[in-house]
Design an enzyme around this catalytic site. Structure first.
Site, mmCIF file in Angstrom:
data_model
loop_
_atom_site.group_PDB
_atom_site.id
_atom_site.type_symbol
_atom_site.label_atom_id
_atom_site.label_comp_id
_atom_site.label_asym_id
_atom_site.label_seq_id
_atom_site.Cartn_x
_atom_site.Cartn_y
_atom_site.Cartn_z
ATOM 1 N N GLN A 43 0.826 -1.218 0.000
ATOM 2 C CA GLN A 43 0.000 0.000 0.000
ATOM 3 C C GLN A 43 0.860 1.268 0.000
ATOM 4 O O GLN A 43 0.466 2.290 -0.565
ATOM 5 C CB GLN A 43 -0.898 -0.030 1.239
ATOM 6 C CG GLN A 43 -2.078 0.917 1.195
ATOM 7 C CD GLN A 43 -3.270 0.347 0.445
ATOM 8 O OE1 GLN A 43 -3.608 -0.812 0.605
ATOM 9 N NE2 GLN A 43 -3.910 1.165 -0.380
ATOM 10 N N SER B 15 -10.685 6.863 -2.867
ATOM 11 C CA SER B 15 -10.819 7.126 -1.431
ATOM 12 C C SER B 15 -10.217 8.492 -1.097
ATOM 13 O O SER B 15 -10.764 9.248 -0.293
ATOM 14 C CB SER B 15 -10.107 6.053 -0.616
ATOM 15 O OG SER B 15 -10.928 4.912 -0.474
ATOM 16 N N LYS C 100 -2.688 -0.908 6.686
ATOM 17 C CA LYS C 100 -3.669 -1.957 6.375
ATOM 18 C C LYS C 100 -4.110 -2.590 7.683
ATOM 19 O O LYS C 100 -3.388 -2.532 8.681
ATOM 20 C CB LYS C 100 -3.046 -3.021 5.467
ATOM 21 C CG LYS C 100 -4.047 -3.871 4.715
ATOM 22 C CD LYS C 100 -4.559 -3.216 3.445
ATOM 23 C CE LYS C 100 -5.670 -4.015 2.818
ATOM 24 N NZ LYS C 100 -6.056 -3.493 1.498
ATOM 25 N N ASP D 277 -11.911 -3.832 2.148
ATOM 26 C CA ASP D 277 -11.094 -4.797 1.391
ATOM 27 C C ASP D 277 -11.937 -6.071 1.399
ATOM 28 O O ASP D 277 -13.175 -6.006 1.580
ATOM 29 C CB ASP D 277 -9.716 -4.994 2.069
ATOM 30 C CG ASP D 277 -8.736 -5.786 1.188
ATOM 31 O OD1 ASP D 277 -8.148 -5.204 0.277
ATOM 32 O OD2 ASP D 277 -8.579 -7.009 1.403
ATOM 33 N N THR E 116 -12.042 0.476 -7.948
ATOM 34 C CA THR E 116 -10.905 -0.449 -8.096
ATOM 35 C C THR E 116 -11.043 -1.258 -9.379
ATOM 36 O O THR E 116 -10.092 -1.376 -10.170
ATOM 37 C CB THR E 116 -10.791 -1.373 -6.872
ATOM 38 O OG1 THR E 116 -10.792 -0.565 -5.691
ATOM 39 C CG2 THR E 116 -9.523 -2.198 -6.920
HETATM 40 P P1 NDP Z 1 -14.698 -8.983 -1.825
HETATM 41 O O1 NDP Z 1 -14.796 -9.524 -0.461
HETATM 42 O O2 NDP Z 1 -15.754 -8.057 -2.316
HETATM 43 O O3 NDP Z 1 -14.605 -10.187 -2.879
HETATM 44 C C1 NDP Z 1 -13.583 -11.127 -2.805
HETATM 45 C C2 NDP Z 1 -13.822 -12.182 -3.865
HETATM 46 O O4 NDP Z 1 -12.686 -13.016 -3.953
HETATM 47 C C3 NDP Z 1 -15.001 -13.071 -3.545
HETATM 48 O O5 NDP Z 1 -15.574 -13.530 -4.736
HETATM 49 C C4 NDP Z 1 -14.332 -14.218 -2.785
HETATM 50 O O6 NDP Z 1 -15.063 -15.429 -2.836
HETATM 51 C C5 NDP Z 1 -13.029 -14.346 -3.531
HETATM 52 N N1 NDP Z 1 -11.994 -14.838 -2.606
HETATM 53 C C6 NDP Z 1 -11.556 -14.230 -1.474
HETATM 54 N N2 NDP Z 1 -10.627 -14.965 -0.856
HETATM 55 C C7 NDP Z 1 -10.478 -16.061 -1.619
HETATM 56 C C8 NDP Z 1 -9.651 -17.198 -1.517
HETATM 57 N N3 NDP Z 1 -8.799 -17.363 -0.494
HETATM 58 N N4 NDP Z 1 -9.753 -18.125 -2.511
HETATM 59 C C9 NDP Z 1 -10.605 -17.954 -3.537
HETATM 60 N N5 NDP Z 1 -11.417 -16.885 -3.678
HETATM 61 C C10 NDP Z 1 -11.348 -15.954 -2.742
HETATM 62 O O7 NDP Z 1 -13.259 -8.307 -1.906
HETATM 63 P P2 NDP Z 1 -12.732 -7.225 -2.943
HETATM 64 O O8 NDP Z 1 -13.341 -7.444 -4.267
HETATM 65 O O9 NDP Z 1 -12.825 -5.895 -2.297
HETATM 66 O O10 NDP Z 1 -11.166 -7.572 -2.993
HETATM 67 C C11 NDP Z 1 -10.615 -8.486 -3.937
HETATM 68 C C12 NDP Z 1 -9.122 -8.236 -4.089
HETATM 69 O O11 NDP Z 1 -8.911 -6.890 -4.518
HETATM 70 C C13 NDP Z 1 -8.297 -8.396 -2.806
HETATM 71 O O12 NDP Z 1 -7.013 -8.876 -3.156
HETATM 72 C C14 NDP Z 1 -8.155 -6.958 -2.314
HETATM 73 O O13 NDP Z 1 -7.028 -6.785 -1.472
HETATM 74 C C15 NDP Z 1 -7.995 -6.236 -3.637
HETATM 75 N N6 NDP Z 1 -8.275 -4.813 -3.604
HETATM 76 C C16 NDP Z 1 -9.503 -4.344 -3.203
HETATM 77 C C17 NDP Z 1 -9.754 -2.994 -3.198
HETATM 78 C C18 NDP Z 1 -11.115 -2.452 -2.903
HETATM 79 O O14 NDP Z 1 -11.323 -1.255 -3.134
HETATM 80 N N7 NDP Z 1 -12.073 -3.242 -2.445
HETATM 81 C C19 NDP Z 1 -8.703 -2.024 -3.527
HETATM 82 C C20 NDP Z 1 -7.475 -2.621 -4.019
HETATM 83 C C21 NDP Z 1 -7.291 -3.963 -4.017
HETATM 84 P P3 NDP Z 1 -15.966 -15.893 -1.583
HETATM 85 O O15 NDP Z 1 -17.134 -14.957 -1.582
HETATM 86 O O16 NDP Z 1 -16.305 -17.290 -1.876
HETATM 87 O O17 NDP Z 1 -15.084 -15.727 -0.378
#
Ligand code: NDP
Length: 445
Positions: free
Chosen positions: A111, A377, A126, A166, A210
């Site tokens: 970050q 943000s 974080k 996140d 994002t």
């Molecule tokens: P969400 O919780 O909205 O969605 C996460 C998604 O990824 C879900 O579909 C989830 O499935 C899947 N997932 C999570 N963990 C696992 C795992 N261990 N194995 C397989 N699938 C997994 O999170 P975000 O969309 O916000 O975040 C997704 C990524 O983007 C992360 O790496 C986060 O750090 C990154 N990110 C997010 C930002 C944001 O603004 N939100 C900014 C920058 C980066 P299930 O529902 O089954 O758990």
């Protein structure tokens, strides 16, 4: 790796045993920074790397809460305030059972550079918890968030540390966290959290930022080869906030997104994912991806497995860290991959990154490609500070400018350091130099 940096890296690893993801993130950044230290010996003399790898503050706390049956539950909360050279600590909160100190530190470390690349005045941090929100009622989520904030509130503030969402933390959770902060402090301090609801201090475009930003970054990479998203066959992993908005933007630019996943399996919809249906299932009903198949014709659902078995010309990993390994990368490359835009943080293993780079695939690392969320943000913080709220079109225009700017800065830095097209090098050096200069200017702190 440069021998001088390797010695520092080895000390960092020895001081932080058992934190595999943090080790990986540090190693990846250090591998890019040898040439910078040839040009800037003052960074070594000022012990910039040693300081950068030691968070300014690490907070670990107990989160006690009661579930719906009245049973007491104990989780662990984390906030790692990594670096404030450029502004207040800024970075999301992750609620997922896999969360531990090493994961929070890898995310906080990344970050720092990401936030520097946005050009906005924000430092790096974080946090999160090993709480698993899946299957929990709204009332349980609220009680957990209130318990979490009951400790966190004393460490954060508009000028100190500004958390956001996140994995597992979206608008609902930010609402409960903000409510508890306000109740404890008796302050309506809008700038203490971002990702708020639109009617109470949030910014338009923040929910989309994002995913949209990742696609904008990837489009800029494609343009360098005379290509665009139009006509591309895209695979996205995840089906959360980042994934859904990446799918929407890629399709708006003319791509067909044929697959996405959750942690249980993946769907293949050759006609292109129906984003409205996906939003309904995942965001409104908080259901599982499997339910998509029953509500649309000609869709395959694969239980378990890897979405990276589906061929694509553009891959947008938007789920979690280390989800694409070297074998998956090699298979994608063999089957016509052109570009990768990392919506998630560190979704490609080091082996996968090496495969992409050796094959000269356009590869946009997360710290650059997914910076649109934190950048928006920062736009939310600007609106809060000026008691203003901007239109969707204006905010999206700012996001686009910022993402194009990040792309161009990474590309120019890669050129300057003699490795054109290496966005990993460009992002690491571009982010690092800005932070390192600020750290030296601020003295030994
Ligand atoms: P969400 O919780 O909205 O969605 C996460 C998604 O990824 C879900 O579909 C989830 O499935 C899947 N997932 C999570 N963990 C696992 C795992 N261990 N194995 C397989 N699938 C997994 O999170 P975000 O969309 O916000 O975040 C997704 C990524 O983007 C992360 O790496 C986060 O750090 C990154 N990110 C997010 C930002 C944001 O603004 N939100 C900014 C920058 C980066 P299930 O529902 O089954 O758990």
């Amino acid at each position: 790796m440069d021998a001088r940096l390797e010695a520092i890296r080895d000390t960092v690893l020895a001081r932080n045993p058992g934190e595999a993801e943090f080790h990986q993130a540090v190693t990846e950044v250090f591998e890019s920074l040898g040439p910078v230290h040839d040009r800037h010996p003052e960074f070594l003399e000022g012990a910039v790397l040693e300081r950068l790898c030691e968070p300014e503050r690490q907070i670990i706390f107990r989160v006690p809460w009661a579930d719906d049956s009245g049973r007491f539950q104990i989780n662990r909360g984390f906030r790692v305030e990594f670096n404030s050279a450029l502004g207040p600590f800024k970075g999301g909160l992750r609620f997922h059972p896999s969360v531990n100190l090493g994961i929070v530190k890898f995310l906080g470390f990344e970050q720092i550079f990401k936030n520097a690349l946005t050009g906005m005045p924000i430092g790096g941090g974080k946090g999160g918890s090993d709480f698993d929100p899946r299957g929990r009622s709204d009332a349980e989520i609220m009680r957990f968030c209130q318990a979490f904030m009951t400790e966190l509130y004393r460490h954060i503030g508009e000028y100190t540390d500004v958390p956001a969402g996140d994995i597992g933390v979206g608008g609902r959770e930010i609402g409960y966290l903000f409510g508890q902060y306000k109740r404890i402090t008796n302050r309506y301090e809008s700038g203490v959290l971002t990702g708020k609801g639109i009617s109470w201090g949030g910014s338009l475009v923040r929910p989309e930022a994002t995913g949209f930003g990742t696609v904008i970054f990837a489009e800029e990479m494609l343009k360098t080869r005379g290509l665009s998203f139009d006509g591309q066959r895209v695979v996205v992993s995840g089906s959360g906030n980042v994934a859904i908005n990446a799918i929407a933007k890629a399709q708006a630019l003319g791509a067909t997104v044929v697959a996405c996943s959750d942690s249980s399996g993946y769907i293949v919809d050759e006609a292109g994912i129906d984003v409205d249906l996906l939003r309904q299932i995942k965001e409104v009903e908080r259901g599982r991806l499997k339910e998509y198949q029953a509500r649309r014709s000609a869709v395959d659902y694969v239980d378990g497995g890897s979405v990276w078995d589906v061929d694509a010309t553009v891959a947008l990993p938007c789920a979690t860290q280390n989800e694409i390994d070297g074998d998956a990368a090699a298979r994608l490359v063999r089957n016509g991959l052109l570009a990768v835009g990392e919506g998630a943080n560190m979704p490609s293993t080091p082996d996968a990154v090496a495969v992409f780079q050796d094959a000269r695939i356009l590869f946009g690392p997360g710290k650059a490609a997914n910076a649109g969320g934190v950048a928006t943000s920062a736009l939310e913080m600007q609106q809060n500070a000026s008691r203003d709220s901007w239109s969707f079109a204006h905010t999206e225009e700012r996001l686009t400018e910022i993402m194009v700017g990040i792309h161009d800065r990474c590309a120019a830095t890669a050129d300057e350091y003699g490795d054109p097209g290496n966005y990993v090098l460009g992002a690491n050096i571009g982010g690092f130099v800005k932070v390192a200069d600020a750290m030296l200017a601020q003295g030994l702190i």
